[in-house]
Write a protein that holds these residues in place. Structure first.
Motif, PDB file in Angstrom:
ATOM      1  N   ARG A 174       0.835  -1.200   0.000  1.00  0.00           N
ATOM      2  CA  ARG A 174       0.000   0.000   0.000  1.00  0.00           C
ATOM      3  C   ARG A 174       0.874   1.257   0.000  1.00  0.00           C
ATOM      4  N   PRO A 175       0.557   2.238  -0.845  1.00  0.00           N
ATOM      5  CA  PRO A 175       1.338   3.474  -0.866  1.00  0.00           C
ATOM      6  C   PRO A 175       1.328   4.198   0.479  1.00  0.00           C
ATOM      7  N   SER A 176       2.432   4.882   0.751  1.00  0.00           N
ATOM      8  CA  SER A 176       2.558   5.666   1.988  1.00  0.00           C
ATOM      9  C   SER A 176       1.647   6.896   1.913  1.00  0.00           C
ATOM     10  N   LYS A 177       1.547   7.609   3.031  1.00  0.00           N
ATOM     11  CA  LYS A 177       0.714   8.823   3.054  1.00  0.00           C
ATOM     12  C   LYS A 177       1.213   9.852   2.047  1.00  0.00           C
ATOM     13  N   ARG A 178       2.540   9.991   1.925  1.00  0.00           N
ATOM     14  CA  ARG A 178       3.111  10.935   0.971  1.00  0.00           C
ATOM     15  C   ARG A 178       2.781  10.506  -0.453  1.00  0.00           C
ATOM     16  N   GLU A 179       2.953   9.218  -0.734  1.00  0.00           N
ATOM     17  CA  GLU A 179       2.633   8.699  -2.067  1.00  0.00           C
ATOM     18  C   GLU A 179       1.146   8.845  -2.367  1.00  0.00           C
ATOM     19  N   LYS A 180       0.321   8.644  -1.347  1.00  0.00           N
ATOM     20  CA  LYS A 180      -1.127   8.781  -1.500  1.00  0.00           C
ATOM     21  C   LYS A 180      -1.475  10.197  -1.968  1.00  0.00           C
ATOM     22  N   LYS A 181      -0.850  11.210  -1.372  1.00  0.00           N
ATOM     23  CA  LYS A 181      -1.105  12.599  -1.765  1.00  0.00           C
ATOM     24  C   LYS A 181      -0.634  12.854  -3.191  1.00  0.00           C
ATOM     25  N   GLU A 182       0.526  12.276  -3.562  1.00  0.00           N
ATOM     26  CA  GLU A 182       1.046  12.438  -4.919  1.00  0.00           C
ATOM     27  C   GLU A 182       0.116  11.787  -5.946  1.00  0.00           C
ATOM     28  N   ILE A 183      -0.385  10.613  -5.622  1.00  0.00           N
ATOM     29  CA  ILE A 183      -1.313   9.912  -6.518  1.00  0.00           C
ATOM     30  C   ILE A 183      -2.580  10.732  -6.704  1.00  0.00           C
ATOM     31  N   GLN A 184      -3.086  11.287  -5.609  1.00  0.00           N
ATOM     32  CA  GLN A 184      -4.308  12.086  -5.697  1.00  0.00           C
ATOM     33  C   GLN A 184      -4.092  13.328  -6.563  1.00  0.00           C
ATOM     34  N   LEU A 185      -2.984  14.023  -6.372  1.00  0.00           N
ATOM     35  CA  LEU A 185      -2.698  15.208  -7.182  1.00  0.00           C
ATOM     36  C   LEU A 185      -2.586  14.835  -8.657  1.00  0.00           C
ATOM     37  N   TRP A 186      -1.893  13.737  -8.945  1.00  0.00           N
ATOM     38  CA  TRP A 186      -1.730  13.311 -10.327  1.00  0.00           C
ATOM     39  C   TRP A 186      -3.074  12.908 -10.937  1.00  0.00           C
ATOM     40  N   ALA A 187      -3.854  12.109 -10.206  1.00  0.00           N
ATOM     41  CA  ALA A 187      -5.144  11.639 -10.720  1.00  0.00           C
ATOM     42  C   ALA A 187      -6.064  12.803 -11.068  1.00  0.00           C
ATOM     43  N   LYS A 188      -5.993  13.876 -10.293  1.00  0.00           N
ATOM     44  CA  LYS A 188      -6.822  15.052 -10.552  1.00  0.00           C
ATOM     45  C   LYS A 188      -6.258  15.922 -11.672  1.00  0.00           C
ATOM     46  N   SER A 189      -4.973  15.760 -11.983  1.00  0.00           N
ATOM     47  CA  SER A 189      -4.328  16.630 -12.965  1.00  0.00           C
ATOM     48  C   SER A 189      -4.478  16.151 -14.407  1.00  0.00           C
ATOM     49  N   VAL A 190      -4.914  14.913 -14.600  1.00  0.00           N
ATOM     50  CA  VAL A 190      -5.051  14.373 -15.951  1.00  0.00           C
ATOM     51  C   VAL A 190      -6.530  14.223 -16.305  1.00  0.00           C
ATOM     52  N   ASP A 191      -6.799  14.154 -17.592  1.00  0.00           N
ATOM     53  CA  ASP A 191      -8.162  13.912 -18.065  1.00  0.00           C
ATOM     54  C   ASP A 191      -8.244  12.469 -18.532  1.00  0.00           C
ATOM     55  N   TRP A 192      -9.016  11.687 -17.819  1.00  0.00           N
ATOM     56  CA  TRP A 192      -9.147  10.268 -18.125  1.00  0.00           C
ATOM     57  C   TRP A 192     -10.040  10.092 -19.344  1.00  0.00           C
ATOM     58  N   ILE A 193      -9.637   9.227 -20.262  1.00  0.00           N
ATOM     59  CA  ILE A 193     -10.366   9.040 -21.509  1.00  0.00           C
ATOM     60  C   ILE A 193     -11.167   7.744 -21.500  1.00  0.00           C
ATOM     61  N   LYS A 194     -10.484   6.612 -21.322  1.00  0.00           N
ATOM     62  CA  LYS A 194     -11.204   5.339 -21.347  1.00  0.00           C
ATOM     63  C   LYS A 194     -10.336   4.211 -20.819  1.00  0.00           C
ATOM     64  N   LEU A 195     -11.008   3.100 -20.576  1.00  0.00           N
ATOM     65  CA  LEU A 195     -10.365   1.872 -20.127  1.00  0.00           C
ATOM     66  C   LEU A 195     -10.666   0.779 -21.147  1.00  0.00           C
ATOM     67  N   GLU A 196      -9.640   0.004 -21.498  1.00  0.00           N
ATOM     68  CA  GLU A 196      -9.821  -1.178 -22.347  1.00  0.00           C
ATOM     69  C   GLU A 196      -9.269  -2.382 -21.597  1.00  0.00           C
ATOM     70  N   VAL A 197     -10.110  -3.374 -21.352  1.00  0.00           N
ATOM     71  CA  VAL A 197      -9.655  -4.629 -20.755  1.00  0.00           C
ATOM     72  C   VAL A 197      -9.276  -5.554 -21.899  1.00  0.00           C
ATOM     73  N   LEU A 198      -8.024  -6.024 -21.891  1.00  0.00           N
ATOM     74  CA  LEU A 198      -7.515  -6.838 -22.990  1.00  0.00           C
ATOM     75  C   LEU A 198      -7.590  -8.329 -22.707  1.00  0.00           C
ATOM     76  N   ASN A 199      -7.362  -8.716 -21.451  1.00  0.00           N
ATOM     77  CA  ASN A 199      -7.325 -10.144 -21.131  1.00  0.00           C
ATOM     78  C   ASN A 199      -7.446 -10.334 -19.630  1.00  0.00           C
ATOM     79  N   THR A 200      -8.072 -11.423 -19.238  1.00  0.00           N
ATOM     80  CA  THR A 200      -8.095 -11.808 -17.821  1.00  0.00           C
ATOM     81  C   THR A 200      -7.695 -13.270 -17.717  1.00  0.00           C
ATOM     82  N   THR A 201      -6.998 -13.591 -16.655  1.00  0.00           N
ATOM     83  CA  THR A 201      -6.602 -14.965 -16.366  1.00  0.00           C
ATOM     84  C   THR A 201      -7.009 -15.267 -14.932  1.00  0.00           C
ATOM     85  N   LYS A 202      -7.796 -16.304 -14.768  1.00  0.00           N
ATOM     86  CA  LYS A 202      -8.344 -16.647 -13.458  1.00  0.00           C
ATOM     87  C   LYS A 202      -9.080 -15.438 -12.891  1.00  0.00           C
TER      88      LYS A 202
END
Length: 129
Positions: free
Chosen positions: A56-84
């Motif tokens: 699990r990311p640390s508190k500092r990493e958690k804040k960095e992830i949140q800032l990054w996630a808010k700074s980009v514009d998400w377009i879409k998700l493509e699931v290519l393959n699943t195993t089990k």
């Protein structure tokens, strides 16, 4: 609101269920989709909860992830393959591509993610080579 992981579904009928109760997630793919939606919504608490406790990311990493996630514009998700990764499995992998716009350029995260069950529910473990 449409679900970020699959625009043909409503958020309330898809990833919101996972975000409200991680125990409702029955497959590795459903967890991966809910994590993508959590990135789109910058729901960092859910990302932490759905991450294996040993990695699990640390508190500092958690804040960095949140800032990054808010700074980009998400377009879409493509699931290519699943195993089990079914309800009766304890491990699984999901290969996906997550598209987003950052600094005016389309970027892609292409990963084969490993998942396992911890304390009775699916969690993200790490990227699989």
């Amino acid at each position: 609101m449409q679900c970020p992981c699959n625009p043909s579904k409503l958020y309330s009928e898809c990833c919101q269920k996972a975000h409200d109760n991680i125990l409702s997630v029955t497959t590795a793919e459903a967890l991966m989709r809910s994590r993508f939606s959590a990135f789109v919504l910058a729901d960092i608490d859910y990302l932490q909860k759905s991450h294996h406790s040993s990695k699990r990311p640390s508190k500092r990493e958690k804040k960095e992830i949140q800032l990054w996630a808010k700074s980009v514009d998400w377009i879409k998700l493509e699931v290519l393959n699943t195993t089990k990764g079914t309800a009766s499995d304890d491990t699984g992998t999901v290969e996906f591509k997550a598209f987003f716009m950052e600094d005016g350029n389309i970027q892609v995260i292409h990963e084969n993610s490993g998942f396992c069950k911890e304390q009775g529910h699916w969690v993200y473990l790490d990227a699989v080579e």
